[in-house]
Write a protein that holds these residues in place. Structure first.
Motif, PDB file in Angstrom:
ATOM      1  N   ILE A   1      16.500  19.690  -4.412  1.00 18.20           N
ATOM      2  CA  ILE A   1      17.311  19.198  -3.293  1.00 18.20           C
ATOM      3  C   ILE A   1      16.433  18.999  -2.055  1.00 18.20           C
ATOM      4  O   ILE A   1      16.548  18.003  -1.354  1.00 18.20           O
ATOM      5  N   LEU A   2      15.537  19.933  -1.815  1.00 20.09           N
ATOM      6  CA  LEU A   2      14.626  19.824  -0.680  1.00 20.09           C
ATOM      7  C   LEU A   2      13.716  18.615  -0.847  1.00 20.09           C
ATOM      8  O   LEU A   2      13.476  17.859   0.097  1.00 20.09           O
TER       9      LEU A   2
ATOM     10  N   ALA B   1      15.694  15.433  -0.212  1.00 20.81           N
ATOM     11  CA  ALA B   1      15.963  15.262   1.213  1.00 20.81           C
ATOM     12  C   ALA B   1      14.724  14.747   1.933  1.00 20.81           C
ATOM     13  O   ALA B   1      14.808  13.877   2.819  1.00 20.81           O
TER      14      ALA B   1
ATOM     15  N   LYS C   1      16.784  24.520  -5.534  1.00 21.03           N
ATOM     16  CA  LYS C   1      16.558  24.330  -4.107  1.00 21.03           C
ATOM     17  C   LYS C   1      15.382  23.392  -3.884  1.00 21.03           C
ATOM     18  O   LYS C   1      15.407  22.577  -2.969  1.00 21.03           O
TER      19      LYS C   1
ATOM     20  N   LEU D   1      14.216  10.977   0.875  1.00 22.06           N
ATOM     21  CA  LEU D   1      15.197  10.111   1.523  1.00 22.06           C
ATOM     22  C   LEU D   1      14.976  10.040   3.033  1.00 22.06           C
ATOM     23  O   LEU D   1      15.178   8.996   3.651  1.00 22.06           O
ATOM     24  N   GLY D   2      14.564  11.143   3.613  1.00 17.49           N
ATOM     25  CA  GLY D   2      14.282  11.154   5.048  1.00 17.49           C
ATOM     26  C   GLY D   2      13.079  10.306   5.402  1.00 17.49           C
ATOM     27  O   GLY D   2      13.047   9.640   6.432  1.00 17.49           O
TER      28      GLY D   2
END
Length: 98
Positions: free
Chosen positions: A5-6, A9, A2, A12-13
Motif C-alpha cells: 500500500i505504501l 501510494a 503495508k 501514484l503520488g
C-alpha cells in the motif's frame, strides 16, 4: 501488506507531478507602427482644392494646423464644434482613409 500500500501510494503520488500543467509565461509581443513623416505647413500653403473639400464636407470645421508628407498628402487638424480630429486628403482634395 503495508509495504504494498505504501509503495502504491508513492508511485501514484509521483505520477501526479507529471500531470501538472506549467503555465508558459514567455509571451513575446512585437508591434511595429509605421507612420508617415509629416511636416507642418502654414495654413496659407494648403492647396485651394483641399480647403474647398474641407468646407464642402465640414462647413463648420475650423482648421487648426496642416501637415504634408513626401507624397503630397495633407493631414489636417480640425475642430468641429467641441470635437477635435484629423482628416487626410491628397493635393487634389480627395479624402484618404488612414
Amino acid at each position: 501488506m503495508k509495504k504494498v500500500i505504501l509503495s502504491a501510494a508513492i508511485v501514484l503520488g509521483s505520477l501526479t507531478t507529471y500531470a501538472t500543467v506549467i503555465p508558459n509565461s514567455n509571451l513575446v509581443v512585437k508591434s511595429i507602427i509605421l507612420q508617415e513623416e509629416y511636416t507642418e505647413v502654414k495654413l496659407e500653403e494648403v492647396p485651394e482644392a483641399v480647403m474647398k473639400a474641407l468646407k464642402v464636407a465640414y462647413p463648420d470645421a475650423v482648421l487648426n494646423a496642416a501637415f504634408v508628407n513626401a507624397k503630397k498628402e495633407y493631414k489636417l487638424d480640425v475642430t468641429v464644434g467641441e470635437t477635435k480630429g484629423n482628416l487626410f486628403a491628397d493635393e487634389n482634395g480627395k479624402w484618404i482613409q488612414q
